[in-house]
Design a protein around this motif. Structure first.
Motif, short mmCIF file in Angstrom:
data_model
loop_
_atom_site.label_atom_id
_atom_site.label_comp_id
_atom_site.label_asym_id
_atom_site.label_seq_id
_atom_site.Cartn_x
_atom_site.Cartn_y
_atom_site.Cartn_z
N UNK A 113 0.83 -1.20 0.00
CA UNK A 113 0.00 0.00 0.00
C UNK A 113 0.87 1.25 0.00
N UNK A 114 1.93 1.23 0.80
CA UNK A 114 2.87 2.35 0.78
C UNK A 114 3.46 2.54 -0.61
N UNK A 115 3.81 1.43 -1.25
CA UNK A 115 4.39 1.50 -2.58
C UNK A 115 3.45 2.08 -3.60
N UNK A 116 2.16 1.76 -3.48
CA UNK A 116 1.17 2.33 -4.39
C UNK A 116 1.10 3.85 -4.23
N UNK A 117 1.30 4.32 -3.00
CA UNK A 117 1.33 5.77 -2.79
C UNK A 117 2.59 6.40 -3.35
N UNK A 118 3.73 5.76 -3.09
CA UNK A 118 5.01 6.28 -3.60
C UNK A 118 5.04 6.31 -5.12
N UNK A 119 4.30 5.39 -5.76
CA UNK A 119 4.25 5.35 -7.20
C UNK A 119 3.66 6.60 -7.81
#
Length: 484
Positions: A113-119
């Motif tokens: 989920x964090x990665x989806x935000x950082x994307x």
């Protein structure tokens, strides 16, 4: 569409509040890239799953990578502001859940989920800077954005080490909460766009195929030799399925009305080579970020704080050279600047690989600093060269593709390096707890990083020589940025 531009680049200029907001947004990703690595031993001690810890990086990077092209395409349709705000919201939610994680699988899931935000956050911050600043101004803006990485390179490992030493590793995720809220508020208040609304078709099928295919390929690379043998039926099936789905993705992109990853992005030599360079940069960066702390803490019983500070040398060197790269590429061009950078990177990686058998905090820090200096002179000029070759309506996709390549390089790099290290751990009695085994495994990883640096040299050589004036005309066609 007209653009409102103000004189100057600093905080007191008309675009100053936007610059501050972009720096805060960049800080979210910058701190997260260094703070987690130093706390890995404490996380593993608390929730277990040592052989799975590379997934803390791979899952995050995979989610970031596969979402970047979608966000990039959407930003060229609806504008940059709503996309970056969505990213900040997802990053905030993921951080809160990571702080509450009860097991390694749960923590890995929340890192997705964090990665989806950082994307959304990282590419949109860079794209917005490309929209509101001219090419010459961006040489100065890089100094401001690079300073965020410089500060984060010290703050991140230090906080990670402190939280780890105090046994409160969950705090490394909770510190993101105030940063997310402040960055979102600043963007809502200061950044405004005037976008021409046109009906578009989003390539959901292509995005889905890309996500699943890359997930399978990285899963096979990370779990091969651990969960199953490399030549086992399941390993062959995973890689084969990933390859078939990726081939299907390529076919879909050729026929899609508005492909999520347009074929012209890889058909233009400049864009293709800069993406290859970015792939190499991602692999090198995460290879060191993931294994330097483990190497020092396991081989020398170094405290998490000292291991973090040694790693900080890498992320200090990068912003120092990145902030000065503008002056260099404006004089000698993008390609020559990148050549200097990749040569420095190879030297630093070689020193680290050759001295790994005799662990030393000082040698590791010096090597990381040299690698960081090189990467700053490679990543920044190649990205800006790609941005400067297109107009507003293509800049989001180009920036997204470049950072997508970096994220894929990071994810695959961590997976491959993890496979190399785990193969050595599983073949020795002491495994991951034996200092000598840790030295051997880390040395193999650092040698792999050196190979990656050498391969990146080939990509830089293939990069076409372009004038720094190319693509500078008409850069600000559709974005209007004003101080509220």
């Amino acid at each position: 569409m007209k653009t409102t531009l103000a004189e100057g680049v600093g905080f007191r200029s008309k675009r100053g509040p936007i610059l501050i907001a972009l720096m805060l947004s960049t800080g979210l990703v910058a701190i997260d890239s260094t703070i987690v690595a130093t706390a890995v031993p404490s996380i593993v001690h608390d929730v277990g799953g040592f052989t799975s810890f590379p997934w803390l990086f791979s899952a995050y990077l995979l989610a970031q990578a596969v979402s970047v092209p979608v966000y990039a395409k959407l930003s060229d349709i609806v504008g940059r502001k709503p996309i970056i705000l969505i990213g900040i919201g997802l990053f905030l939610l993921g951080s809160i859940l990571c702080g509450l994680a009860w097991s390694m699988p749960a923590l890995i899931a929340f890192r997705v989920l964090q990665g989806l935000g950082a994307g959304a956050v990282q590419p949109m911050a860079i794209t917005i800077a490309g929209d509101i600043y001219t090419l010459t101004e961006r040489a100065k803006v890089q100094g401001y954005l690079a300073s965020v990485w410089a500060v984060s390179s010290v703050v991140g490992p230090t906080l990670g080490g402190v939280f780890s030493s105090l046994g409160i590793w969950r705090g490394i995720f909770l510190v993101n909460i105030p940063l997310c809220l402040l960055a979102g508020w600043m963007l809502i208040r200061s950044f405004h766009e005037d976008i021409e609304r046109v009906k578009h078709r989003v390539d959901y099928l292509g995005a889905g195929l890309l996500t699943v295919s890359l997930s399978l390929i990285i899963l096979g690379a990370l779990e091969g030799g651990q969960a199953w043998a490399w030549n086992s039926a399941i390993s062959i099936a995973v890689f084969s399925a990933g390859a078939v789905l990726f081939a299907a993705f390529i076919l879909v992109e050729r026929r899609a009305a508005e492909p999520v990853l347009p074929p012209w992005v890889v058909s233009r030599r400049l864009l293709a080579t800069t993406a290859m360079i970015s792939f190499g940069v991602g692999a090198i960066m995460l290879g060191l970020t993931s294994y330097v702390p483990t190497f020092l803490e396991g081989a020398l019983s170094t405290s998490p704080i000292l291991a973090g500070l040694a790693l900080a040398a890498l992320t200090i060197g990068w912003p120092i050279s990145a902030s000065q790269s503008g002056r260099v590429y404006l004089r000698i061009g993008f390609r020559r600047t990148a050549m200097i950078g990749v040569a420095v990177t190879v030297i630093g990686a070689a020193v680290l690989a050759l001295t790994a058998s005799t662990p030393s905090i000082l040698l590791v820090a010096i090597s990381c600093f040299i690698v960081g200096l090189g990467l700053g002179l490679v990543a920044t000029p190649s990205l800006i060269a790609a941005q400067s070759s297109v107009e507003w309506n293509e800049r989001g996709v180009v920036t997204g593709t470049n950072l997508f390549a970096r994220s894929i390089g990071s994810a695959i790099g961590v997976a491959v390096f993890g496979a190399v290290a785990n193969a050595i751990y599983s073949g020795t009695p002491g495994g991951s707890t034996d200092p000598h085994t840790i030295v051997s495994a880390s040395g193999a990883v650092f040698l792999s990083v050196l190979v990656g640096a050498v391969l990146t040299v080939i990509a830089v050589i293939a990069m076409p020589a372009t004038s720094h004036n190319a693509g500078s005309a008409g850069q600000h066609r559709r974005a209007e940025a004003i101080e509220n």
